[in-house]
Motif scaffolding. Structure first.
Motif, PDB file in Angstrom:
ATOM      1  N   GLN A 112      47.048  39.009  20.271  1.00  0.00           N
ATOM      2  CA  GLN A 112      47.955  38.958  18.900  1.00  0.00           C
ATOM      3  C   GLN A 112      47.998  40.515  18.646  1.00  0.00           C
ATOM      4  O   GLN A 112      49.152  40.819  18.205  1.00  0.00           O
ATOM      5  CB  GLN A 112      47.393  38.267  17.893  1.00  0.00           C
ATOM      6  N   GLN A 113      47.062  41.322  18.599  1.00  0.00           N
ATOM      7  CA  GLN A 113      47.056  42.693  18.073  1.00  0.00           C
ATOM      8  C   GLN A 113      48.040  43.544  18.839  1.00  0.00           C
ATOM      9  O   GLN A 113      48.900  44.115  18.649  1.00  0.00           O
ATOM     10  CB  GLN A 113      45.968  43.291  18.056  1.00  0.00           C
ATOM     11  N   ALA A 114      48.006  43.038  20.348  1.00  0.00           N
ATOM     12  CA  ALA A 114      48.928  43.680  21.279  1.00  0.00           C
ATOM     13  C   ALA A 114      50.230  43.248  21.425  1.00  0.00           C
ATOM     14  O   ALA A 114      51.059  43.594  22.248  1.00  0.00           O
ATOM     15  CB  ALA A 114      48.059  43.702  22.813  1.00  0.00           C
ATOM     16  N   ARG A 115      50.440  42.073  20.956  1.00  0.00           N
ATOM     17  CA  ARG A 115      51.850  41.143  20.746  1.00  0.00           C
ATOM     18  C   ARG A 115      52.034  41.108  22.080  1.00  0.00           C
ATOM     19  O   ARG A 115      53.101  41.025  22.800  1.00  0.00           O
ATOM     20  CB  ARG A 115      52.953  42.149  20.427  1.00  0.00           C
ATOM     21  N   ALA A 116      50.788  40.549  22.755  1.00  0.00           N
ATOM     22  CA  ALA A 116      51.051  39.700  24.219  1.00  0.00           C
ATOM     23  C   ALA A 116      50.601  38.432  24.147  1.00  0.00           C
ATOM     24  O   ALA A 116      49.996  37.877  23.191  1.00  0.00           O
ATOM     25  CB  ALA A 116      50.018  40.746  24.930  1.00  0.00           C
ATOM     26  N   LEU A 117      50.856  37.574  25.332  1.00  0.00           N
ATOM     27  CA  LEU A 117      50.655  36.146  25.417  1.00  0.00           C
ATOM     28  C   LEU A 117      49.547  36.154  26.492  1.00  0.00           C
ATOM     29  O   LEU A 117      49.726  36.788  27.319  1.00  0.00           O
ATOM     30  CB  LEU A 117      51.961  35.529  25.723  1.00  0.00           C
ATOM     31  N   LEU A 118      48.920  34.996  26.336  1.00  0.00           N
ATOM     32  CA  LEU A 118      47.710  34.641  27.246  1.00  0.00           C
ATOM     33  C   LEU A 118      48.586  34.130  28.660  1.00  0.00           C
ATOM     34  O   LEU A 118      49.415  33.245  28.247  1.00  0.00           O
ATOM     35  CB  LEU A 118      46.899  33.468  26.654  1.00  0.00           C
ATOM     36  N   PRO A 119      48.397  34.614  29.648  1.00  0.00           N
ATOM     37  CA  PRO A 119      48.956  34.026  30.714  1.00  0.00           C
ATOM     38  C   PRO A 119      48.634  32.578  30.991  1.00  0.00           C
ATOM     39  O   PRO A 119      47.596  32.193  30.813  1.00  0.00           O
ATOM     40  CB  PRO A 119      47.993  35.174  31.797  1.00  0.00           C
ATOM     41  N   VAL A 120      49.665  32.002  31.487  1.00  0.00           N
ATOM     42  CA  VAL A 120      49.518  30.541  31.852  1.00  0.00           C
ATOM     43  C   VAL A 120      48.402  30.385  32.676  1.00  0.00           C
ATOM     44  O   VAL A 120      47.405  29.229  32.615  1.00  0.00           O
ATOM     45  CB  VAL A 120      50.746  29.922  32.276  1.00  0.00           C
ATOM     46  N   GLU A 121      48.044  31.265  33.737  1.00  0.00           N
ATOM     47  CA  GLU A 121      47.044  30.696  34.772  1.00  0.00           C
ATOM     48  C   GLU A 121      45.700  30.875  33.762  1.00  0.00           C
ATOM     49  O   GLU A 121      44.764  30.228  34.318  1.00  0.00           O
ATOM     50  CB  GLU A 121      47.162  31.920  35.591  1.00  0.00           C
ATOM     51  N   SER A 122      45.475  31.543  32.779  1.00  0.00           N
ATOM     52  CA  SER A 122      44.253  31.766  32.141  1.00  0.00           C
ATOM     53  C   SER A 122      43.989  30.379  31.355  1.00  0.00           C
ATOM     54  O   SER A 122      42.853  30.148  30.856  1.00  0.00           O
ATOM     55  CB  SER A 122      44.231  33.004  31.071  1.00  0.00           C
ATOM     56  N   VAL A 123      45.204  29.949  30.970  1.00  0.00           N
ATOM     57  CA  VAL A 123      45.194  28.653  29.967  1.00  0.00           C
ATOM     58  C   VAL A 123      44.200  27.443  30.698  1.00  0.00           C
ATOM     59  O   VAL A 123      43.461  26.676  30.322  1.00  0.00           O
ATOM     60  CB  VAL A 123      46.369  28.276  29.427  1.00  0.00           C
TER      61      VAL A 123
END
Length: 123
Positions: A112-123
């Motif tokens: 969130q701090q980096a304004r990035a999303l969690l990659p779908v593969e990681s979910v």
């Protein structure tokens, strides 16, 4: 609770997290001939258990359910025990396999701090 602390068979070394039922610790169990193993132990807060005895039965149900499941993405539960401690009183503990890795809440905060999303593969 001051750490390290001996609670039953467990030497509690470090707090890993806390939730509605109690606290999860990194703990070490020791056996004969130098055997030792690190485990995760969820311990029900004794004051919470006195106020709401159903917490113990809920945790016992959780332990019983999880002990029946074997899956690479689900932490295995090894046992559920009642422990008498000279200072803390009667405690209940659920011993689980220790999974070393990232704390998801910290990872999400960093993303969130980096304004990035969690990659779908990681979910």
């Amino acid at each position: 609770m001051r750490l390290p602390q001996q609670v039953g068979d467990y030497t509690l070394l470090k707090q890993l997290g806390a939730g509605g039922f109690g606290t999860v610790y990194l703990a070490r169990i020791e056996g004969d001939l130098g055997f030792s193993q690190d485990v995760a132990v969820k311990i029900v807060d004794s004051s919470r258990a006195r106020q709401s005895p159903e917490v113990i039965s809920s945790l016992a149900d959780e332990a019983q359910f999880l002990a029946r499941i074997q899956h690479s993405h689900i932490v295995s539960v090894r046992r559920f025990v009642r422990v008498e401690h000279p200072v803390l009183g009667v405690l209940h503990a659920m011993e689980m396999e220790l999974v070393r890795g990232l704390v998801v809440s910290r990872l999400l905060a960093r993303l969130q701090q980096a304004r990035a999303l969690l990659p779908v593969e990681s979910v």
